[in-house]
Design a protein around this motif. Structure first.
Motif, PDB file in Angstrom:
ATOM      1  N   THR A  29       0.812  -1.087   0.046  1.00  0.00           N
ATOM      2  CA  THR A  29      -0.284   0.444  -0.182  1.00  0.00           C
ATOM      3  C   THR A  29       0.898   1.323   0.110  1.00  0.00           C
ATOM      4  OG1 THR A  29      -1.649  -1.266   1.181  1.00  0.00           O
ATOM      5  CG2 THR A  29      -1.800   1.020   1.002  1.00  0.00           C
ATOM      6  N   LEU A  30       1.627   1.438   0.479  1.00  0.00           N
ATOM      7  CA  LEU A  30       2.441   2.354   0.658  1.00  0.00           C
ATOM      8  C   LEU A  30       3.636   2.413  -0.210  1.00  0.00           C
ATOM      9  CD1 LEU A  30       4.653   1.467   4.204  1.00  0.00           C
ATOM     10  CD2 LEU A  30       2.925   3.871   3.338  1.00  0.00           C
ATOM     11  N   VAL A  31       3.494   1.103  -1.432  1.00  0.00           N
ATOM     12  CA  VAL A  31       4.059   1.500  -2.873  1.00  0.00           C
ATOM     13  C   VAL A  31       3.445   2.836  -3.739  1.00  0.00           C
ATOM     14  CG1 VAL A  31       5.167   0.149  -4.605  1.00  0.00           C
ATOM     15  CG2 VAL A  31       5.723  -1.219  -2.500  1.00  0.00           C
ATOM     16  N   ILE A  32       2.255   1.901  -3.603  1.00  0.00           N
ATOM     17  CA  ILE A  32       1.464   2.525  -4.365  1.00  0.00           C
ATOM     18  C   ILE A  32       1.446   4.447  -4.044  1.00  0.00           C
ATOM     19  CG2 ILE A  32      -1.020   2.646  -5.047  1.00  0.00           C
ATOM     20  CD1 ILE A  32      -1.497  -0.277  -4.383  1.00  0.00           C
ATOM     21  N   MET A  33       1.469   4.477  -2.564  1.00  0.00           N
ATOM     22  CA  MET A  33       1.001   6.225  -2.237  1.00  0.00           C
ATOM     23  C   MET A  33       2.416   6.451  -2.474  1.00  0.00           C
ATOM     24  SD  MET A  33       0.926   5.693   1.577  1.00  0.00           S
ATOM     25  CE  MET A  33      -1.186   5.101   2.397  1.00  0.00           C
ATOM     26  N   GLY A  34       3.914   6.160  -2.792  1.00  0.00           N
ATOM     27  CA  GLY A  34       4.701   6.511  -3.078  1.00  0.00           C
ATOM     28  C   GLY A  34       4.776   6.695  -4.504  1.00  0.00           C
ATOM     29  N   HIS A  35       4.311   5.817  -5.512  1.00  0.00           N
ATOM     30  CA  HIS A  35       3.553   5.878  -7.096  1.00  0.00           C
ATOM     31  C   HIS A  35       2.982   7.234  -7.481  1.00  0.00           C
ATOM     32  CE1 HIS A  35       5.309   1.227  -7.634  1.00  0.00           C
ATOM     33  NE2 HIS A  35       6.413   2.839  -7.256  1.00  0.00           N
ATOM     34  N   ALA A  36       2.311   7.521  -6.679  1.00  0.00           N
ATOM     35  CA  ALA A  36       0.831   7.390  -6.566  1.00  0.00           C
ATOM     36  C   ALA A  36       1.738   9.445  -6.550  1.00  0.00           C
ATOM     37  CB  ALA A  36      -0.278   7.587  -5.858  1.00  0.00           C
ATOM     38  N   THR A  37       1.911   9.702  -5.805  1.00  0.00           N
ATOM     39  CA  THR A  37       2.861  11.042  -5.565  1.00  0.00           C
ATOM     40  C   THR A  37       3.987  11.252  -5.652  1.00  0.00           C
ATOM     41  OG1 THR A  37       3.772   9.995  -3.851  1.00  0.00           O
ATOM     42  CG2 THR A  37       1.708  10.768  -3.233  1.00  0.00           C
ATOM     43  N   LEU A  38       3.842  11.293  -7.102  1.00  0.00           N
ATOM     44  CA  LEU A  38       5.429  11.178  -7.809  1.00  0.00           C
ATOM     45  C   LEU A  38       4.810  12.415  -8.219  1.00  0.00           C
ATOM     46  CD1 LEU A  38       7.930  10.664  -8.885  1.00  0.00           C
ATOM     47  CD2 LEU A  38       7.043  10.180 -10.447  1.00  0.00           C
ATOM     48  N   LYS A  39       3.813  12.818  -8.797  1.00  0.00           N
ATOM     49  CA  LYS A  39       2.994  13.755  -9.403  1.00  0.00           C
ATOM     50  C   LYS A  39       3.384  15.074  -8.834  1.00  0.00           C
ATOM     51  CE  LYS A  39       3.910  11.539 -13.769  1.00  0.00           C
ATOM     52  NZ  LYS A  39       5.013  12.548 -15.028  1.00  0.00           N
ATOM     53  N   LEU A  40       3.337  14.865  -7.345  1.00  0.00           N
ATOM     54  CA  LEU A  40       2.726  15.938  -6.835  1.00  0.00           C
ATOM     55  C   LEU A  40       4.408  16.797  -6.139  1.00  0.00           C
ATOM     56  CD1 LEU A  40       0.192  14.814  -4.176  1.00  0.00           C
ATOM     57  CD2 LEU A  40      -0.601  15.934  -6.162  1.00  0.00           C
ATOM     58  N   ILE A  41       5.592  15.960  -6.503  1.00  0.00           N
ATOM     59  CA  ILE A  41       6.614  16.667  -5.541  1.00  0.00           C
ATOM     60  C   ILE A  41       7.168  17.443  -6.086  1.00  0.00           C
ATOM     61  CG2 ILE A  41       7.152  13.654  -4.512  1.00  0.00           C
ATOM     62  CD1 ILE A  41       9.523  14.301  -6.524  1.00  0.00           C
ATOM     63  N   ALA A  42       7.260  17.890  -7.877  1.00  0.00           N
ATOM     64  CA  ALA A  42       7.583  19.051  -7.753  1.00  0.00           C
ATOM     65  C   ALA A  42       7.175  20.302  -7.449  1.00  0.00           C
ATOM     66  CB  ALA A  42       7.411  18.796  -9.351  1.00  0.00           C
ATOM     67  N   ALA A  43       5.789  20.589  -7.031  1.00  0.00           N
ATOM     68  CA  ALA A  43       5.635  21.811  -6.311  1.00  0.00           C
ATOM     69  C   ALA A  43       5.197  21.911  -5.438  1.00  0.00           C
ATOM     70  CB  ALA A  43       4.348  21.808  -7.127  1.00  0.00           C
ATOM     71  N   SER A  44       4.925  20.881  -4.404  1.00  0.00           N
ATOM     72  CA  SER A  44       4.936  20.501  -3.230  1.00  0.00           C
ATOM     73  C   SER A  44       5.914  20.194  -2.445  1.00  0.00           C
ATOM     74  CB  SER A  44       3.159  19.744  -3.119  1.00  0.00           C
ATOM     75  OG  SER A  44       3.367  19.736  -1.680  1.00  0.00           O
ATOM     76  N   ASP A  45       6.268  20.903  -1.409  1.00  0.00           N
ATOM     77  CA  ASP A  45       7.260  20.406  -0.301  1.00  0.00           C
ATOM     78  C   ASP A  45       6.743  19.359   0.806  1.00  0.00           C
ATOM     79  OD1 ASP A  45       9.372  22.313  -1.375  1.00  0.00           O
ATOM     80  OD2 ASP A  45       8.582  23.892  -0.115  1.00  0.00           O
ATOM     81  N   VAL A  46       5.572  19.665   0.722  1.00  0.00           N
ATOM     82  CA  VAL A  46       4.883  18.528   1.897  1.00  0.00           C
ATOM     83  C   VAL A  46       4.534  17.639   0.729  1.00  0.00           C
ATOM     84  CG1 VAL A  46       2.745  18.071   3.104  1.00  0.00           C
ATOM     85  CG2 VAL A  46       3.065  20.240   3.294  1.00  0.00           C
ATOM     86  N   ALA A  47       4.488  17.121  -0.125  1.00  0.00           N
ATOM     87  CA  ALA A  47       4.383  15.412  -1.207  1.00  0.00           C
ATOM     88  C   ALA A  47       5.328  14.985  -0.844  1.00  0.00           C
ATOM     89  CB  ALA A  47       3.571  16.455  -2.417  1.00  0.00           C
ATOM     90  N   TYR A  48       6.867  16.296  -1.369  1.00  0.00           N
ATOM     91  CA  TYR A  48       7.567  15.569  -1.313  1.00  0.00           C
ATOM     92  C   TYR A  48       8.554  15.331  -0.505  1.00  0.00           C
ATOM     93  CZ  TYR A  48      12.411  15.666  -3.922  1.00  0.00           C
ATOM     94  OH  TYR A  48      13.563  15.541  -4.896  1.00  0.00           O
ATOM     95  N   ALA A  49       8.578  15.769   1.106  1.00  0.00           N
ATOM     96  CA  ALA A  49       8.872  14.958   2.381  1.00  0.00           C
ATOM     97  C   ALA A  49       8.199  14.333   2.282  1.00  0.00           C
ATOM     98  CB  ALA A  49       8.272  15.738   3.796  1.00  0.00           C
ATOM     99  N   PHE A  50       6.904  13.702   1.901  1.00  0.00           N
ATOM    100  CA  PHE A  50       5.671  12.771   2.468  1.00  0.00           C
ATOM    101  C   PHE A  50       6.676  11.209   1.062  1.00  0.00           C
ATOM    102  CE2 PHE A  50       3.061   9.563   1.146  1.00  0.00           C
ATOM    103  CZ  PHE A  50       2.309   9.290   1.742  1.00  0.00           C
ATOM    104  N   TYR A  51       7.376  11.566   0.284  1.00  0.00           N
ATOM    105  CA  TYR A  51       7.405  10.681  -0.457  1.00  0.00           C
ATOM    106  C   TYR A  51       8.830  10.447  -0.252  1.00  0.00           C
ATOM    107  CZ  TYR A  51       9.540   9.438  -5.429  1.00  0.00           C
ATOM    108  OH  TYR A  51      10.064   8.118  -6.319  1.00  0.00           O
ATOM    109  N   LEU A  52       9.229  10.343   0.204  1.00  0.00           N
ATOM    110  CA  LEU A  52      10.592  10.892   0.217  1.00  0.00           C
ATOM    111  C   LEU A  52      10.684   9.288   2.118  1.00  0.00           C
ATOM    112  CD1 LEU A  52      12.949  14.010   0.184  1.00  0.00           C
ATOM    113  CD2 LEU A  52      12.805  11.686  -0.987  1.00  0.00           C
ATOM    114  N   PHE A  53      10.189  10.487   2.883  1.00  0.00           N
ATOM    115  CA  PHE A  53       9.864   9.419   4.210  1.00  0.00           C
ATOM    116  C   PHE A  53       9.300   7.943   4.002  1.00  0.00           C
ATOM    117  CE2 PHE A  53       6.661   8.026   7.038  1.00  0.00           C
ATOM    118  CZ  PHE A  53       7.332   7.835   8.178  1.00  0.00           C
TER     119      PHE A  53
END
Length: 358
Positions: A29-53
């Motif tokens: 499920t976390l793998v899906i979250m990582g794949h789903a949030t990839l397109k958000l990280i360029a413009a969102s620091d929160v999304a990028y932090a979540f992605y890296l986490f």
């Protein structure tokens, strides 16, 4: 995490350990979250932090669990057959599907039957096949885990370790697979948190939770530094160091730091995984279905560009909930019945039918 290991229905009276099914479902499920949030990280620091986490431990957990159930004995005929039906044939099927989809949808992709460069998430199937084949040889050595770490360290300097047969990731993530096997072989180290009836003491869980919270907070408040340092590229484990600007002699030691961080995060997550049977325990037996099929849901969303235009916290929260919903949907039994021929092909026509002597 193979189809045979994770998708077979078993009655409640079997010795199947809920811990591993819980860990599998949470990890995928976390793998899906990582794949789903990839397109958000360029413009969102929160999304990028979540992605890296998430990326510090999602794939390492899956690889470690796969290694835990791997066998280092010389492969028998039955094991080789399962390798074909559980890994190789599903890879060929889904690689073919993605070749057709990308040719039909993306004009820049010519129709080429390329089976050496895995599409999107299919690298994991290639990696599983290779890890299984090399494990018996590593098991013959005195220090298999340390040798696997050395292989990961050195592979980042090798320009030949590219996306061909996912060799860069195969080598880079090998330590997690070997460590999973080592944990089962040295059961005295694994039994402490794996046994279904042996709960982990709350102080240890509190420490694990504190580690994860600290990592998340650090990811967020240091996001500018992590962007500049290209930490994300290290967490993907799929490139030569020099390909993203780290051509210094000490670049490999950064990979060692990332591996150490991933191990700390992985064990922190495992400590917090429920030991008892939960509402999602049975879903953990469908991880290969979830892994292989979730991309068909995410592909149109990611390629539409909509996520890139709506990069904010509510969209991130919605994306996380969507990811959980996809995982729940793909865990259902009717999904397994419908897609079993693709994910778990029996392929009886491919093998000799041995008959008992008269």
């Amino acid at each position: 995490m193979t189809a045979a290991e994770t998708t077979r229905h078993t009655p409640p009276k079997t010795k199947r350990t809920p811990f591993w099914d819980n860990a599998r479902w949470i990890a995928v499920t976390l793998v899906i979250m990582g794949h789903a949030t990839l397109k958000l990280i360029a413009a969102s620091d929160v999304a990028y932090a979540f992605y890296l986490f998430v990326y510090t431990f999602q794939v390492p957990v899956l690889v470690l669990v796969s290694g835990y159930f791997a066998k280092a004995d010389p492969p028998s005929g039955r094991q080789l057959k399962r390798l074909l039906t559980d890994v190789v044939i599903p890879y060929l099927i889904f690689q073919s599907i993605w070749i057709v989809i990308q040719w039909a949808v993306e004009p820049k992709h010519p129709f080429t039957l390329d089976y050496t460069s895995a599409k999107w998430t299919l690298w994991f199937l290639i990696a599983l096949a290779i890890w299984r084949m090399v494990l018996p040889y590593l098991a013959m050595l005195k220090f298999p885990f340390l040798i696997s770490v050395l292989i990961s360290f050195v592979s980042g300097y090798a320009s030949s370790a590219d996306d061909t047969l996912s060799l860069a990731r195969v080598a880079a993530l090998l330590p997690f697979f070997v460590l999973g096997w080592e944990l089962r072989r040295r059961s005295q180290y694994a039994r402490w948190w794996i046994a279904a009836r042996q709960g982990v003491v709350w102080p240890v869980r509190a420490v694990a939770a504190a580690i994860l919270v600290t990592a998340g907070v650090t990811m967020y408040f240091g996001i500018d530094a992590w962007r500049d340092l290209l930490v994300r590229r290290f967490l993907l484990f799929d490139e030569e160091y020099s390909s993203f600007g780290y051509d210094q002699w000490w670049a490999g030691f950064l990979r060692l730091l990332v591996i150490a961080l991933a191990l700390v995060m992985t064990f922190s997550v495992l400590v917090l995984v429920p030991r008892r049977h939960t509402f999602f325990t049975e879903w953990g037996s469908a991880t290969m279905y979830i892994y292989l099929l979730h991309t068909f849901f995410l592909y149109p969303i990611r390629e539409s560009g909509w996520l890139e235009d709506h990069s904010n916290v509510p969209v991130l929260a919605g994306t996380v909930l969507l990811s959980i919903g996809i995982a729940v949907l793909l865990s259902q039994r009717f999904i397994r019945r419908v897609f079993r021929p693709l994910v778990e092909p029996r392929a009886k026509w491919l093998f000799h039918q041995h008959r008992a002597p008269a």
